[in-house]
Scaffold this motif. Sequence first.
Motif, PDB file in Angstrom:
ATOM      1  N   TYR A 116       0.855  -1.184   0.000  1.00 53.16           N
ATOM      2  CA  TYR A 116       0.000   0.000   0.000  1.00 53.16           C
ATOM      3  C   TYR A 116       0.889   1.232   0.000  1.00 53.16           C
ATOM      4  O   TYR A 116       1.989   1.213   0.553  1.00 53.16           O
ATOM      5  N   PRO A 139      -2.547   0.701  -4.418  1.00 49.15           N
ATOM      6  CA  PRO A 139      -3.635   0.917  -3.473  1.00 49.15           C
ATOM      7  C   PRO A 139      -3.215   2.016  -2.501  1.00 49.15           C
ATOM      8  O   PRO A 139      -2.114   1.960  -1.940  1.00 49.15           O
ATOM      9  N   ARG A 177      -7.288  -5.077  -2.404  1.00 50.41           N
ATOM     10  CA  ARG A 177      -6.139  -4.401  -3.004  1.00 50.41           C
ATOM     11  C   ARG A 177      -6.237  -4.340  -4.525  1.00 50.41           C
ATOM     12  O   ARG A 177      -5.923  -3.316  -5.132  1.00 50.41           O
TER      13      ARG A 177
END
Length: 208
Positions: A116, A139, A177
Amino acid sequence: YDYVKEEYNTDSHLIAYGANHVSCVEPFPYIKKYSFLTSPYIFTVCRIEPENNIEMQLKVFSENDLPIPYVIVGNWSSSDYGMRLYEKYSTKKNVILYNPIYANEELNVLRSNCHYYLHGHSAGGTNPSLVEAMYLGLPIIAFGVNYNRETTFNQAVYFNDSNDLLELLSRLEELDREEMSAVMYKLARKNYSWKAINKKYVKMLKSI
């Protein structure tokens, strides 16, 4: 727009940055140097300034038993604030700090392979690192101020304080995700290619 009109009595145009100069890089040639590339990690690249909420994010990772490390690239030595944070957190578990990386491929390998992207900016506009993260299809977990929401078209995941961030990081497995990645990339291709940005500049200049 309203602020500029009220403060300076003139109209203004908001044009974002382009981002399709970034590219994904395979991790394999860099695994020896950055061993964490083989496992999930959270990543940030930014200026080390208080308004970017770096200290709050570092505290959340270093003070809680999270199953994922936090990697930050930034200008730690450029201010007393940055040097203080580096001295305090560089030896903490779950935190990996790097000084600025100016080689594009090396920076891209770190961000394009992260699990992320964490964007803590609380002031500014369409920040380059955010639109670049979107174009890489990352993401995104972002600080929930209006301009971050507008840049990501309210399609990222947002936090407002350290408790929110900790709660999000504690349930990462519940987030989709792949869907987040696909949405960010689609939005970036449509809105943050340099071709799209150039069209906005041309339109603005023709209207003057």
